[in-house]
Design a protein around this motif. Sequence first.
Motif, mmCIF file in Angstrom:
data_model
loop_
_atom_site.group_PDB
_atom_site.id
_atom_site.type_symbol
_atom_site.label_atom_id
_atom_site.label_comp_id
_atom_site.label_asym_id
_atom_site.label_seq_id
_atom_site.Cartn_x
_atom_site.Cartn_y
_atom_site.Cartn_z
ATOM 1 N N MET A 176 0.850 -1.190 0.000
ATOM 2 C CA MET A 176 0.000 0.000 0.000
ATOM 3 C C MET A 176 0.885 1.237 0.000
ATOM 4 N N SER A 177 0.646 2.125 -0.951
ATOM 5 C CA SER A 177 1.470 3.324 -0.995
ATOM 6 C C SER A 177 0.854 4.424 -0.140
ATOM 7 N N TRP A 178 1.684 5.339 0.266
ATOM 8 C CA TRP A 178 1.271 6.479 1.082
ATOM 9 C C TRP A 178 0.267 7.325 0.309
ATOM 10 N N MET A 179 -0.714 7.841 1.023
ATOM 11 C CA MET A 179 -1.704 8.733 0.417
ATOM 12 C C MET A 179 -1.629 10.089 1.099
ATOM 13 N N PRO A 180 -1.613 11.159 0.314
ATOM 14 C CA PRO A 180 -1.628 12.489 0.932
ATOM 15 C C PRO A 180 -2.953 12.740 1.640
ATOM 16 N N PRO A 181 -2.951 13.627 2.629
ATOM 17 C CA PRO A 181 -4.178 13.884 3.380
ATOM 18 C C PRO A 181 -5.191 14.710 2.590
ATOM 19 N N LYS A 182 -6.422 14.674 3.087
ATOM 20 C CA LYS A 182 -7.464 15.580 2.585
ATOM 21 C C LYS A 182 -7.501 16.766 3.529
ATOM 22 N N HIS A 183 -7.692 17.954 2.956
ATOM 23 C CA HIS A 183 -7.872 19.136 3.794
ATOM 24 C C HIS A 183 -9.330 19.560 3.689
ATOM 25 N N VAL A 184 -10.045 19.506 4.817
ATOM 26 C CA VAL A 184 -11.435 19.968 4.866
ATOM 27 C C VAL A 184 -11.375 21.480 5.087
ATOM 28 N N LEU A 185 -11.978 22.209 4.161
ATOM 29 C CA LEU A 185 -11.914 23.667 4.213
ATOM 30 C C LEU A 185 -12.754 24.231 5.353
ATOM 31 N N LEU A 186 -12.188 25.193 6.049
ATOM 32 C CA LEU A 186 -12.899 25.926 7.083
ATOM 33 C C LEU A 186 -14.055 26.693 6.439
ATOM 34 N N SER A 187 -13.778 27.254 5.273
ATOM 35 C CA SER A 187 -14.782 27.999 4.500
ATOM 36 C C SER A 187 -14.773 27.476 3.068
ATOM 37 N N PRO A 188 -15.856 26.832 2.628
ATOM 38 C CA PRO A 188 -15.903 26.322 1.254
ATOM 39 C C PRO A 188 -15.690 27.441 0.236
ATOM 40 N N ILE A 189 -15.182 27.053 -0.934
ATOM 41 C CA ILE A 189 -14.962 28.016 -2.020
ATOM 42 C C ILE A 189 -15.747 27.560 -3.241
ATOM 43 N N THR A 190 -15.843 28.438 -4.228
ATOM 44 C CA THR A 190 -16.566 28.124 -5.463
ATOM 45 C C THR A 190 -15.551 27.762 -6.533
ATOM 46 N N SER A 191 -15.766 26.609 -7.162
ATOM 47 C CA SER A 191 -14.837 26.164 -8.205
ATOM 48 C C SER A 191 -15.069 26.952 -9.485
ATOM 49 N N ASP A 192 -14.171 26.780 -10.427
ATOM 50 C CA ASP A 192 -14.301 27.464 -11.716
ATOM 51 C C ASP A 192 -15.564 27.046 -12.460
ATOM 52 N N ASP A 193 -16.081 25.840 -12.151
ATOM 53 C CA ASP A 193 -17.323 25.408 -12.797
ATOM 54 C C ASP A 193 -18.556 25.707 -11.934
ATOM 55 N N GLU A 194 -18.381 26.603 -10.945
ATOM 56 C CA GLU A 194 -19.449 27.100 -10.069
ATOM 57 C C GLU A 194 -19.937 26.098 -9.021
ATOM 58 N N SER A 195 -19.296 24.947 -8.890
ATOM 59 C CA SER A 195 -19.681 24.019 -7.822
ATOM 60 C C SER A 195 -18.938 24.390 -6.539
ATOM 61 N N GLN A 196 -19.412 23.862 -5.422
ATOM 62 C CA GLN A 196 -18.794 24.149 -4.123
ATOM 63 C C GLN A 196 -17.638 23.173 -3.871
ATOM 64 N N ILE A 197 -16.537 23.699 -3.395
ATOM 65 C CA ILE A 197 -15.415 22.860 -2.975
ATOM 66 C C ILE A 197 -15.357 22.944 -1.457
ATOM 67 N N GLU A 198 -15.590 21.798 -0.807
ATOM 68 C CA GLU A 198 -15.593 21.762 0.650
ATOM 69 C C GLU A 198 -14.346 21.095 1.217
ATOM 70 N N GLN A 199 -13.689 20.286 0.390
ATOM 71 C CA GLN A 199 -12.449 19.658 0.816
ATOM 72 C C GLN A 199 -11.516 19.501 -0.377
ATOM 73 N N ILE A 200 -10.241 19.418 -0.082
ATOM 74 C CA ILE A 200 -9.233 19.316 -1.129
ATOM 75 C C ILE A 200 -8.380 18.092 -0.855
ATOM 76 N N GLN A 201 -8.327 17.204 -1.841
ATOM 77 C CA GLN A 201 -7.405 16.068 -1.749
ATOM 78 C C GLN A 201 -6.026 16.596 -2.134
ATOM 79 N N LEU A 202 -5.146 16.709 -1.145
ATOM 80 C CA LEU A 202 -3.807 17.216 -1.429
ATOM 81 C C LEU A 202 -3.028 16.194 -2.248
ATOM 82 N N LYS A 203 -2.042 16.688 -2.985
ATOM 83 C CA LYS A 203 -1.243 15.848 -3.871
ATOM 84 C C LYS A 203 0.224 15.920 -3.452
ATOM 85 N N PRO A 204 0.975 14.856 -3.742
ATOM 86 C CA PRO A 204 2.409 14.944 -3.457
ATOM 87 C C PRO A 204 3.072 15.912 -4.443
#
Length: 199
Positions: free
Chosen positions: A1-29
């Motif tokens: 099993m390889s290491w997985m980067p953490p998810k960051h749950v946003l304190l304040s959601p943001i609006t994506s470029d396609d107008e959907s809500q982003i509530e968490q971000i899967q961080l990348k290496p």
Amino acid sequence: MSWMPPKHVLLSPITSDDESQIEQIQLKPLFYAAQKEALARAGEDEDDQFFELAKLATGLSIKELDQLKRPDYVSIAQYVHEMSTQPTSYFLQQAGEADEVSDVELSDDPDQVRLLQPLNVAGRSMISLSLEMPVLRATKAMKKLKTAKERAEFITAHCTGLMLPDLAALTVPDWTQLQVRIDDFLNKPAAFFRSATSK
């Protein structure tokens, strides 16, 4: 099993470029080549460097990143800082994987370096690299190269058996981990490697 980067749950959601809500971000290496390019784009300003690396670590656009509340950005910047400065062993220990695989299989031999993310080389997926001490001829060739980055890439390729383009796919923590051992090879006397504490 390889290491997985953490998810960051946003304190304040943001609006994506396609107008959907982003509530968490899967961080990348962060990968070595992409980080090098991002830092070159950013120039010398530390804030610009962190912003470029945050784009890589989150996959967010500039418009999306600009919406982040400062505490969310600070959390992402902290992850970027750790990813840029800590070796693979740090992340594996955090994930509790060091006890499972690394300590048992690899740490008996400090020249077997466990990778944070598998590396695909010539159609093979590698989870560790075997390091070999450089021969004098290689260190002489290394010293003729112009920049410290070129010298580091040359000697890393030599010690790992990788081709220079393969280095691009290493995560930054893998690169950092390799540099620690290669620095030993370049600067420590033979007695260091004979001792049991040379890990």
